[in-house]
Scaffold this motif. Structure first.
Motif, PDB file in Angstrom:
ATOM      1  N   ILE A 101       0.846  -1.192   0.000  1.00 27.16           N
ATOM      2  CA  ILE A 101       0.000   0.000   0.000  1.00 27.16           C
ATOM      3  C   ILE A 101       0.879   1.238   0.000  1.00 27.16           C
ATOM      4  CG2 ILE A 101      -1.614   1.384   1.375  1.00 27.16           C
ATOM      5  CD1 ILE A 101      -2.815  -1.342   2.344  1.00 27.16           C
ATOM      6  N   ALA A 102       1.924   1.241   0.795  1.00 27.82           N
ATOM      7  CA  ALA A 102       2.824   2.394   0.876  1.00 27.82           C
ATOM      8  C   ALA A 102       3.552   2.644  -0.436  1.00 27.82           C
ATOM      9  CB  ALA A 102       3.836   2.181   2.001  1.00 27.82           C
ATOM     10  N   ALA A 103       3.773   1.603  -1.212  1.00 27.49           N
ATOM     11  CA  ALA A 103       4.488   1.761  -2.483  1.00 27.49           C
ATOM     12  C   ALA A 103       3.621   2.397  -3.560  1.00 27.49           C
ATOM     13  CB  ALA A 103       4.992   0.404  -2.969  1.00 27.49           C
ATOM     14  N   PHE A 104       2.311   2.242  -3.478  1.00 27.18           N
ATOM     15  CA  PHE A 104       1.431   2.737  -4.540  1.00 27.18           C
ATOM     16  C   PHE A 104       1.547   4.250  -4.769  1.00 27.18           C
ATOM     17  CE2 PHE A 104      -2.618   4.249  -6.252  1.00 27.18           C
ATOM     18  CZ  PHE A 104      -2.666   3.526  -7.435  1.00 27.18           C
ATOM     19  N   PRO A 105       1.485   5.099  -3.723  1.00 28.31           N
ATOM     20  CA  PRO A 105       1.616   6.544  -3.982  1.00 28.31           C
ATOM     21  C   PRO A 105       2.960   6.903  -4.627  1.00 28.31           C
ATOM     22  CG  PRO A 105       0.798   6.175  -1.765  1.00 28.31           C
ATOM     23  CD  PRO A 105       1.188   4.830  -2.324  1.00 28.31           C
ATOM     24  N   VAL A 106       3.999   6.175  -4.272  1.00 29.90           N
ATOM     25  CA  VAL A 106       5.309   6.452  -4.882  1.00 29.90           C
ATOM     26  C   VAL A 106       5.265   6.104  -6.369  1.00 29.90           C
ATOM     27  CG1 VAL A 106       7.764   5.869  -4.858  1.00 29.90           C
ATOM     28  CG2 VAL A 106       6.524   6.158  -2.707  1.00 29.90           C
ATOM     29  N   ASP A 107       4.613   5.000  -6.724  1.00 25.40           N
ATOM     30  CA  ASP A 107       4.457   4.642  -8.137  1.00 25.40           C
ATOM     31  C   ASP A 107       3.726   5.735  -8.908  1.00 25.40           C
ATOM     32  OD1 ASP A 107       5.672   2.223  -7.560  1.00 25.40           O
ATOM     33  OD2 ASP A 107       3.805   1.068  -7.583  1.00 25.40           O
ATOM     34  N   GLN A 108       2.820   6.418  -8.233  1.00 28.16           N
ATOM     35  CA  GLN A 108       2.027   7.455  -8.895  1.00 28.16           C
ATOM     36  C   GLN A 108       2.838   8.703  -9.225  1.00 28.16           C
ATOM     37  OE1 GLN A 108      -1.220   6.807 -10.031  1.00 28.16           O
ATOM     38  NE2 GLN A 108      -0.236   4.895  -9.478  1.00 28.16           N
ATOM     39  N   LEU A 109       4.042   8.780  -8.716  1.00 30.94           N
ATOM     40  CA  LEU A 109       4.908   9.924  -9.034  1.00 30.94           C
ATOM     41  C   LEU A 109       5.197  10.007 -10.530  1.00 30.94           C
ATOM     42  CD1 LEU A 109       7.407   9.626  -6.082  1.00 30.94           C
ATOM     43  CD2 LEU A 109       5.674  11.400  -6.400  1.00 30.94           C
ATOM     44  N   THR A 110       5.257   8.860 -11.189  1.00 29.55           N
ATOM     45  CA  THR A 110       5.592   8.852 -12.613  1.00 29.55           C
ATOM     46  C   THR A 110       4.514   8.195 -13.474  1.00 29.55           C
ATOM     47  OG1 THR A 110       6.841   6.797 -12.273  1.00 29.55           O
ATOM     48  CG2 THR A 110       8.089   8.868 -12.191  1.00 29.55           C
ATOM     49  N   ASP A 111       3.358   7.906 -12.897  1.00 30.82           N
ATOM     50  CA  ASP A 111       2.283   7.242 -13.628  1.00 30.82           C
ATOM     51  C   ASP A 111       1.038   8.125 -13.612  1.00 30.82           C
ATOM     52  OD1 ASP A 111       0.299   5.582 -14.630  1.00 30.82           O
ATOM     53  OD2 ASP A 111       0.810   3.878 -13.362  1.00 30.82           O
ATOM     54  N   ALA A 112       0.627   8.616 -14.761  1.00 30.84           N
ATOM     55  CA  ALA A 112      -0.523   9.528 -14.852  1.00 30.84           C
ATOM     56  C   ALA A 112      -1.849   8.798 -15.059  1.00 30.84           C
ATOM     57  CB  ALA A 112      -0.300  10.509 -15.995  1.00 30.84           C
ATOM     58  N   ARG A 113      -1.826   7.480 -15.060  1.00 30.41           N
ATOM     59  CA  ARG A 113      -3.033   6.691 -15.345  1.00 30.41           C
ATOM     60  C   ARG A 113      -4.186   7.011 -14.395  1.00 30.41           C
ATOM     61  NH1 ARG A 113      -2.139   0.437 -14.753  1.00 30.41           N
ATOM     62  NH2 ARG A 113      -0.351   1.484 -13.878  1.00 30.41           N
ATOM     63  N   TYR A 114      -3.903   7.259 -13.128  1.00 30.77           N
ATOM     64  CA  TYR A 114      -4.963   7.500 -12.159  1.00 30.77           C
ATOM     65  C   TYR A 114      -5.007   8.960 -11.694  1.00 30.77           C
ATOM     66  CZ  TYR A 114      -5.349   2.466 -12.119  1.00 30.77           C
ATOM     67  OH  TYR A 114      -5.516   1.164 -12.496  1.00 30.77           O
ATOM     68  N   ARG A 115      -4.623   9.865 -12.551  1.00 31.91           N
ATOM     69  CA  ARG A 115      -4.701  11.289 -12.229  1.00 31.91           C
ATOM     70  C   ARG A 115      -6.168  11.667 -12.061  1.00 31.91           C
ATOM     71  NH1 ARG A 115      -1.748  15.220 -16.213  1.00 31.91           N
ATOM     72  NH2 ARG A 115       0.024  14.316 -15.155  1.00 31.91           N
ATOM     73  N   ARG A 116      -6.495  12.307 -10.940  1.00 29.00           N
ATOM     74  CA  ARG A 116      -7.860  12.736 -10.591  1.00 29.00           C
ATOM     75  C   ARG A 116      -8.819  11.535 -10.607  1.00 29.00           C
ATOM     76  NH1 ARG A 116      -8.402  17.883  -9.574  1.00 29.00           N
ATOM     77  NH2 ARG A 116     -10.653  17.833  -9.755  1.00 29.00           N
ATOM     78  N   ALA A 117      -8.368  10.435  -9.985  1.00 29.82           N
ATOM     79  CA  ALA A 117      -9.176   9.221  -9.943  1.00 29.82           C
ATOM     80  C   ALA A 117      -9.027   8.537  -8.585  1.00 29.82           C
ATOM     81  CB  ALA A 117      -8.754   8.260 -11.051  1.00 29.82           C
ATOM     82  N   MET A 118      -9.919   7.586  -8.325  1.00 29.19           N
ATOM     83  CA  MET A 118      -9.916   6.837  -7.067  1.00 29.19           C
ATOM     84  C   MET A 118      -9.942   5.330  -7.352  1.00 29.19           C
ATOM     85  SD  MET A 118     -12.314   9.151  -4.600  1.00 29.19           S
ATOM     86  CE  MET A 118     -13.577   9.680  -5.752  1.00 29.19           C
ATOM     87  N   PRO A 119      -8.811   4.774  -7.782  1.00 22.27           N
ATOM     88  CA  PRO A 119      -8.787   3.338  -8.090  1.00 22.27           C
ATOM     89  C   PRO A 119      -8.754   2.483  -6.821  1.00 22.27           C
ATOM     90  CG  PRO A 119      -6.590   4.226  -8.220  1.00 22.27           C
ATOM     91  CD  PRO A 119      -7.514   5.404  -7.982  1.00 22.27           C
ATOM     92  N   ALA A 120      -9.201   1.250  -6.975  1.00 23.28           N
ATOM     93  CA  ALA A 120      -9.036   0.242  -5.921  1.00 23.28           C
ATOM     94  C   ALA A 120      -7.685  -0.426  -6.175  1.00 23.28           C
ATOM     95  CB  ALA A 120     -10.156  -0.779  -5.990  1.00 23.28           C
TER      96      ALA A 120
END
Length: 126
Positions: free
Chosen positions: A104-123
């Motif tokens: 779970i802690a790794a997911f926000p770090v992955d989002q640093l370079t991944d725009a797939r879930y920009r302005r979204a709430m994925p499970a």
């Protein structure tokens, strides 16, 4: 379109392409206990906050002008990290329920370079 350098809050409740949208983002992670977050990244800012009112947090984040990602987690576990993160939207894709807190802690770090879930709430799950 927002600049790739704009702040992007990332919260958890829980094919490659190139272009300006794939550049690194500045991410602010709202967490209860920042000392427990073992991950660091040059684009990550950790913000301490009260997370007990999930609805108030979601409204504050989604109502802002910033890009955000709010991860939905249904069953956090204390198991070791697997390195496997499945993500998507409930009812679409192969998202399960259990997920280790380390992943779970790794997911926000992955989002640093991944725009797939920009302005979204994925499970997310393992």
């Amino acid at each position: 379109m927002r600049s790739p350098s704009s702040a992007r809050p990332a919260a958890s409740a829980a094919s490659s392409s190139s272009g300006p949208w794939t550049a690194a983002h500045q991410v602010a992670a709202l967490v209860r206990a920042p000392a427990k977050l073992a991950l660091t990244h040059s684009h990550l800012t950790v913000v301490t906050g009260q997370l007990s009112d999930r609805q108030a947090v979601e409204q504050a984040v989604t109502g802002s002008r910033l890009d955000y990602t709010i991860a939905r987690i249904t069953n956090p576990t204390d198991k070791p990290a697997t390195g496997r993160i499945r993500s998507g939207f409930l009812g679409h894709g192969k998202v399960a329920s259990a997920m280790s807190r380390a992943d779970i802690a790794a997911f926000p770090v992955d989002q640093l370079t991944d725009a797939r879930y920009r302005r979204a709430m994925p499970a997310i799950s393992n």
